[in-house]
Design a protein around this motif. Structure first.
Motif, PDB file in Angstrom:
ATOM      1  N   THR A   5     -30.308  31.873  34.370  1.00 38.20           N
ATOM      2  CA  THR A   5     -29.397  31.085  33.546  1.00 38.20           C
ATOM      3  C   THR A   5     -29.540  31.454  32.073  1.00 38.20           C
ATOM      4  O   THR A   5     -28.541  31.626  31.361  1.00 38.20           O
ATOM      5  N   CYS A   6     -30.766  31.579  31.604  1.00 38.26           N
ATOM      6  CA  CYS A   6     -30.977  31.926  30.190  1.00 38.26           C
ATOM      7  C   CYS A   6     -30.498  33.336  29.883  1.00 38.26           C
ATOM      8  O   CYS A   6     -29.940  33.595  28.802  1.00 38.26           O
ATOM      9  N   ARG A   7     -30.706  34.265  30.807  1.00 40.14           N
ATOM     10  CA  ARG A   7     -30.206  35.621  30.590  1.00 40.14           C
ATOM     11  C   ARG A   7     -28.683  35.627  30.483  1.00 40.14           C
ATOM     12  O   ARG A   7     -28.109  36.275  29.607  1.00 40.14           O
ATOM     13  N   ASP A   8     -28.030  34.896  31.374  1.00 40.30           N
ATOM     14  CA  ASP A   8     -26.565  34.824  31.343  1.00 40.30           C
ATOM     15  C   ASP A   8     -26.083  34.152  30.060  1.00 40.30           C
ATOM     16  O   ASP A   8     -25.108  34.599  29.440  1.00 40.30           O
ATOM     17  N   ALA A   9     -26.763  33.078  29.659  1.00 36.16           N
ATOM     18  CA  ALA A   9     -26.375  32.378  28.438  1.00 36.16           C
ATOM     19  C   ALA A   9     -26.508  33.294  27.223  1.00 36.16           C
ATOM     20  O   ALA A   9     -25.640  33.313  26.341  1.00 36.16           O
ATOM     21  N   ALA A  10     -27.591  34.060  27.174  1.00 33.25           N
ATOM     22  CA  ALA A  10     -27.786  34.985  26.058  1.00 33.25           C
ATOM     23  C   ALA A  10     -26.689  36.043  26.025  1.00 33.25           C
ATOM     24  O   ALA A  10     -26.148  36.362  24.962  1.00 33.25           O
ATOM     25  N   GLU A  11     -26.351  36.559  27.180  1.00 39.14           N
ATOM     26  CA  GLU A  11     -25.303  37.586  27.253  1.00 39.14           C
ATOM     27  C   GLU A  11     -23.949  37.054  26.809  1.00 39.14           C
ATOM     28  O   GLU A  11     -23.175  37.747  26.135  1.00 39.14           O
ATOM     29  N   LEU A  12     -23.667  35.791  27.155  1.00 34.76           N
ATOM     30  CA  LEU A  12     -22.354  35.208  26.899  1.00 34.76           C
ATOM     31  C   LEU A  12     -22.279  34.431  25.590  1.00 34.76           C
ATOM     32  O   LEU A  12     -21.224  33.922  25.229  1.00 34.76           O
ATOM     33  N   GLY A  13     -23.385  34.338  24.872  1.00 38.46           N
ATOM     34  CA  GLY A  13     -23.380  33.637  23.594  1.00 38.46           C
ATOM     35  C   GLY A  13     -23.294  32.136  23.719  1.00 38.46           C
ATOM     36  O   GLY A  13     -22.734  31.468  22.835  1.00 38.46           O
ATOM     37  N   VAL A  14     -23.863  31.597  24.785  1.00 38.59           N
ATOM     38  CA  VAL A  14     -23.841  30.157  25.030  1.00 38.59           C
ATOM     39  C   VAL A  14     -25.139  29.531  24.531  1.00 38.59           C
ATOM     40  O   VAL A  14     -26.225  30.050  24.791  1.00 38.59           O
ATOM     41  N   THR A  15     -25.021  28.411  23.829  1.00 40.96           N
ATOM     42  CA  THR A  15     -26.191  27.683  23.342  1.00 40.96           C
ATOM     43  C   THR A  15     -26.904  27.001  24.502  1.00 40.96           C
ATOM     44  O   THR A  15     -26.263  26.468  25.407  1.00 40.96           O
TER      45      THR A  15
END
Length: 259
Positions: free
Chosen positions: A55-65
């Motif tokens: 989840t954190c990897r995906d959030a980092a890739e997508l620019g999600v806080t």
């Protein structure tokens, strides 16, 4: 949250990572592509190390806080059962969950931006000031000044505010409101809003008029920084798609909570 004069601005958040092992309740990647902020389950009511890392990897890739969604240690009950945890232990539980997510978030180039309380623990904090203060104590021990995302006008918001926590205000587009401004309890008729178009209209109403329509048809003031889509709501991805499209069509600027 920064705002631009005359342009309504709001964040769109969702509870993310609420699976365990081979079980999942939503397409987290699809939701992350639509929201601005992710309330990541920290392993107590849902989530495991693999899910948190993905989840954190995906959030980092997508620019999600990323925010920490803390709850009771209740995987079997999905954190929706009251547990009479002593306040000192609850504060330690909050610290534990924050620490777990922060370590994984840092490995992905992120950091926890806010805290949100999940399920039965949230409702307990509304009823019991000692539990609300325990949340604040856990944050204090964490040692970083991060805000609490919560429903405005509640005793929980007042208690954590009195304890010195910064607050971010949250509204709900897939849950019905009572005339007193609280949510209609789950299990009651009309508590859940599952029609994407109805949810989209509600999101636009909240973002542009700063009001919400209660279940009895009355109009309530609702000043919020973010609106939430629960990932375990039926059709959460379709709701998120409809909500984002409707907000953008109305000229509402979607920005992360701390953007």
């Amino acid at each position: 949250m920064n705002t631009t004069p005359d342009i309504p601005t709001i964040s769109l958040n969702s509870d993310i990572g609420e699976g365990f092992g081979v079980w999942s309740v939503a397409d987290d990647r699809a939701l992350l592509e639509l929201v601005t902020d992710a309330n990541v389950a920290c392993g107590f009511h849902a989530g495991d190390p693999d899910i948190l890392l993905r989840t954190c990897r995906d959030a980092a890739e997508l620019g999600v806080t990323v925010g920490a969604q803390v709850g009771y240690f209740d995987l079997r009950g999905f954190g929706r059962r009251f547990i009479d945890v002593p306040p000192a232990s609850l504060a330690a539980d909050v610290l534990y969950q924050l620490g777990a997510l922060e370590a994984i978030a840092r490995a992905c180039g992120l950091s926890i931006a806010y805290l949100k309380v999940h399920g039965a623990l949230y409702h307990a904090c509304v009823q019991r000031p000692d539990m609300a203060r325990a949340i604040a104590e856990g944050l204090t021990m964490f040692g970083r000044d991060i805000p609490v995302l919560c429903q405005p006008g509640t005793s929980f918001a007042a208690a954590v505010g009195d304890a010195g926590c910064r607050l971010l205000r949250e509204g709900y587009i897939d849950r019905a409101y009572q005339p007193d401004g609280l949510l209609v309890p789950r299990g009651q008729d009309g508590a859940m809003i599952t029609d994407p178009e109805v949810a989209a209209r509600r999101a636009v109403q909240i973002a542009t008029t700063r009001t919400v329509t209660a279940i009895d048809g009355s109009t309530l003031p609702l000043e919020v920084d973010s609106v939430c889509i629960h990932s375990d709501s039926p059709g959460a991805e379709k709701i998120a798609q409809a909500v984002r499209a409707a907000l953008e069509d109305e000229g509402v600027a979607l920005r992360g909570l701390l953007a």
